[in-house]
Structure formats: structure tokens, C-alpha cells
Design an enzyme around this catalytic site. Structure first.
Site, short mmCIF file in Angstrom:
data_model
loop_
_atom_site.label_atom_id
_atom_site.label_comp_id
_atom_site.label_asym_id
_atom_site.label_seq_id
_atom_site.Cartn_x
_atom_site.Cartn_y
_atom_site.Cartn_z
N GLU A 168 0.82 -1.21 0.00
CA GLU A 168 0.00 0.00 0.00
C GLU A 168 0.86 1.26 0.00
OE1 GLU A 168 0.75 1.66 2.94
OE2 GLU A 168 1.82 -0.18 3.48
N GLU A 310 4.52 -0.60 1.20
CA GLU A 310 4.68 -0.90 -0.22
C GLU A 310 4.64 -2.39 -0.55
OE1 GLU A 310 8.31 0.83 -1.74
OE2 GLU A 310 7.91 2.81 -0.89
#
Length: 344
Positions: A168, A310
Site C-alpha cells: 500500500e 509498499e
């Protein structure tokens, strides 16, 4: 919106077959530690005594958060779209680690407050240009939350392969995740908040007070999907939908850090059997993640002091999944190697 149906992976006959396959390898019983339980888990997920890793992928969902208006982040909101540009330019840590480990990387605009236009490598599933400020209003309408979940389900359904990792990007999303964690675990807000992208101790205390006031403001909200819509993010909702569909398809779910696990908290409230499909990549250095993992009775594979997000922890853990299935498939047995077994 139909919620995917997820069955438990429990299977006594297959479990016994996997135990025999693992225990008959040329090693002392249990000597490969967590790799043995990981191999067994993957076999049960895939319903086979010969588990494999095929076409692993990571979905990175990006979205903005209205709650940044409360001063809960050390970085401005523009960093969300700027980091998406960095992903597309192959310049972020997740790009490096995904390429290194042969992982297909998919970047999804779930709700970034920026117009990217048509872009190669960007999956446009923007539901809205970010959420509202949950200090005042629900972050999403019920319709927006449902749309995000459905987009996530569709993305997971279209993926080839049998391993899906989740990542994310979204300035302010540690605040949303901490609020979800508090509501879904019952732990005090003070045990859920952390420094995020680098808040001072005063900043962390401010974040805590913002969440506590918001929780009081929305005191009547308790059902999982209502909690998600009220306190979550579009990228978190889309992740939760993707997780539910991936588990329904009997894929291994590679769970990253604090934000990703907050999405799983929601998914697990809706379909508890989803936890059978989850491999927890690492324990984040973000305050609260260890308590999330404890709440889920999860054993993370790595502890590297990561707090980047991420999906980086998932990418770094993938070689351990390869190792787990490879020893089952390629290591000699005592019989085939003509090695004497332990005396009775």
C-alpha cells in the site's frame, strides 16, 4: 455485494500425508523449523502434498486520506501521488525487491487525490479522490466502500499464479489503520498508534487524540464493514476485497506490515477462515503491528525492523516460500539417499 465464501484448509488426510513427506526428508525431525510448518500450510492451501510457487504477484494499492487535515502525518498528501509516480518509474524499494525475486508487481490507484491520466503500468480503479476526514464524517459512504471491495475482488480474480502479496501507499494511512485496529481488536488507542512516516512523540500523542475523538464521534459504529467505511481508506478496503477473493481461489496470501494487516483484520472479521491462507511476512517496526499479529495468533517469518510499507516485507519473504516448497519437492528421503534414520 456477495462476500466470497472461504473454507477452512483443515484436512486430516492431507495433513498426515504432508507430515510424512516432511518428516521423511534427510534431516532430524523438525530441524527446518518454521519452513516445515510453512510447507505444510502451503500444501493445505493448495490441497496437495506437492506444493509449488507459481507466478507470484504483489498488488500495491494507493489512496489518500482526508484525516491528514488533522495534522497526523509528517509528510504532505502530495507524497502519495509522487510515490505512485516513483513506482511507475521503477524507482521504489518494492520495484527493486519485486524484480530481484521474480514477482509481478501491479500498482493500483484505489483513490489518490491526483489525475494520473491513462498510464502504462497503472491500474485505474479510483473510487474517489481520497476519503473524507473521519474526524468529522465517515471516511467513505457505504457505496464507496462496497465499490472498493468489489474492485479488489475483481483484481484478485484476474491474477494468475498461486501467491498474492499485498502492499500500500497512502499518506495518513497509519492513522486509518490504527483506528481500525482499535475498533476491531478492542485494544486501547494508545497501543495502536505509532510514528508512521516519522512523527515526533508529540505528534504520536496528537494522532492518538485525533483517533480517540473520532471514535467517540462515531461511537455507534461497530459492524466490520461499517467500521471499514467509517475509519478505513479506499486502498485498505480494496485490499480487503482482494484478500477475500484470493483466499476463495485458494491462493497463498502474503501479508506485509501494519496497514496490510489492518485490511486483514477487517477481512478476518467477515470470513475468519481467511487466516488459514495467510503467511505473515514480517513484524513491522511500526508500533502496534506486533499487537496486531498477537491478536491474530500469527508467527511472522522475518523481523528486520522494516516500516516502509509498499509490500516490501512480502517481497523479501518470498524466497522463504520457495525454500519451503522446494525442500518438500527436491530434498532426498532417508530411503532414496540410503541414509540411516534415527534409532528407536
Amino acid at each position: 455485494m456477495p462476500i466470497p465464501s472461504i473454507s477452512s484448509t483443515a484436512n486430516d488426510n492431507l495433513s498426515a500425508a504432508l507430515d510424512r513427506a516432511i518428516n521423511n526428508k534427510t534431516k532430524p525431525l523438525g530441524s527446518l523449523g518454521m519452513l516445515e510448518s510453512l510447507a505444510k500450510q502451503i500444501g493445505l492451501i493448495q490441497n496437495t502434498a506437492a506444493p509449488s510457487i507459481q507466478d507470484p504477484a504483489i498488488l500495491v494499492f494507493a489512496g489518500d486520506h482526508g484525516v491528514v487535515a488533522e495534522g497526523v502525518s509528517a509528510y504532505p498528501q502530495d507524497v502519495t501521488w509522487q510515490m505512485v509516480e516513483n513506482f511507475l518509474a521503477q524507482g521504489a524499494a518494492i520495484n527493486v525487491f519485486a524484480k530481484q525475486n521474480g514477482i509481478a508487481l501491479h500498482v493500483v490507484d484505489a483513490g489518490v487525490n491526483h489525475d494520473f491520466g491513462p498510464r502504462d503500468g497503472l491500474l485505474d480503479r479510483k473510487v474517489a479522490p481520497g476519503t473524507r476526514n473521519f474526524a468529522n464524517d465517515p471516511a467513505m459512504t457505504a457505496a464507496q466502500c462496497a465499490a472498493a471491495l468489489e474492485h479488489g475482488m475483481a483484481l484478485a480474480a484476474d491474477l494468475p499464479g498461486n501467491v498474492v502479496g499485498f502492499g500500500e501507499m497512502g499518506i495518513g494511512n497509519t492513522t486509518a489503520a490504527a483506528a481500525l485496529m482499535h475498533k476491531l481488536t478492542g485494544l486501547p488507542v494508545a497501543q495502536c498508534v505509532g510514528a508512521g512516516t516519522g512523527l515526533s512523540s508529540e505528534g504520536v500523542l496528537h494522532k492518538q487524540r485525533v483517533i480517540e475523538a473520532a471514535v467517540e464521534h462515531h461511537a455507534a459504529i461497530n459492524e466490520p464493514l461499517d467500521v471499514l467505511a467509517t475509519f478505513g481508506g479506499l486502498e485498505i478496503a480494496m485490499m480487503a476485497g482482494a484478500m477475500l477473493k484470493a483466499a476463495e481461489r485458494h491462493k497463498v496470501l502474503l501479508i506485509d506490515g501494519f496497514i496490510v494487516t489492518s485490511a486483514l483484520l477487517v477481512a478476518a472479521k467477515i470470513q475468519p477462515a481467511i487466516l488459514d491462507y495467510c503467511v505473515f511476512a514480517h513484524c513491522s517496526d511500526e508500533s502496534g503491528h506486533r499487537r496486531m499479529l498477537d491478536h491474530l495468533h500469527a508467527r511472522p517469518l522475518l523481523q528486520l525492523g522494516l516500516r516502509l510499507g509498499e509490500g516490501t516485507g512480502g517481497a523479501l519473504a518470498l524466497p522463504l516460500l520457495h525454500a519451503a516448497v522446494n525442500f518438500v519437492g527436491q530434498m532426498a528421503t532417508f530411503e532414496s539417499a540410503q541414509v540411516s534414520e534415527k534409532s528407536a
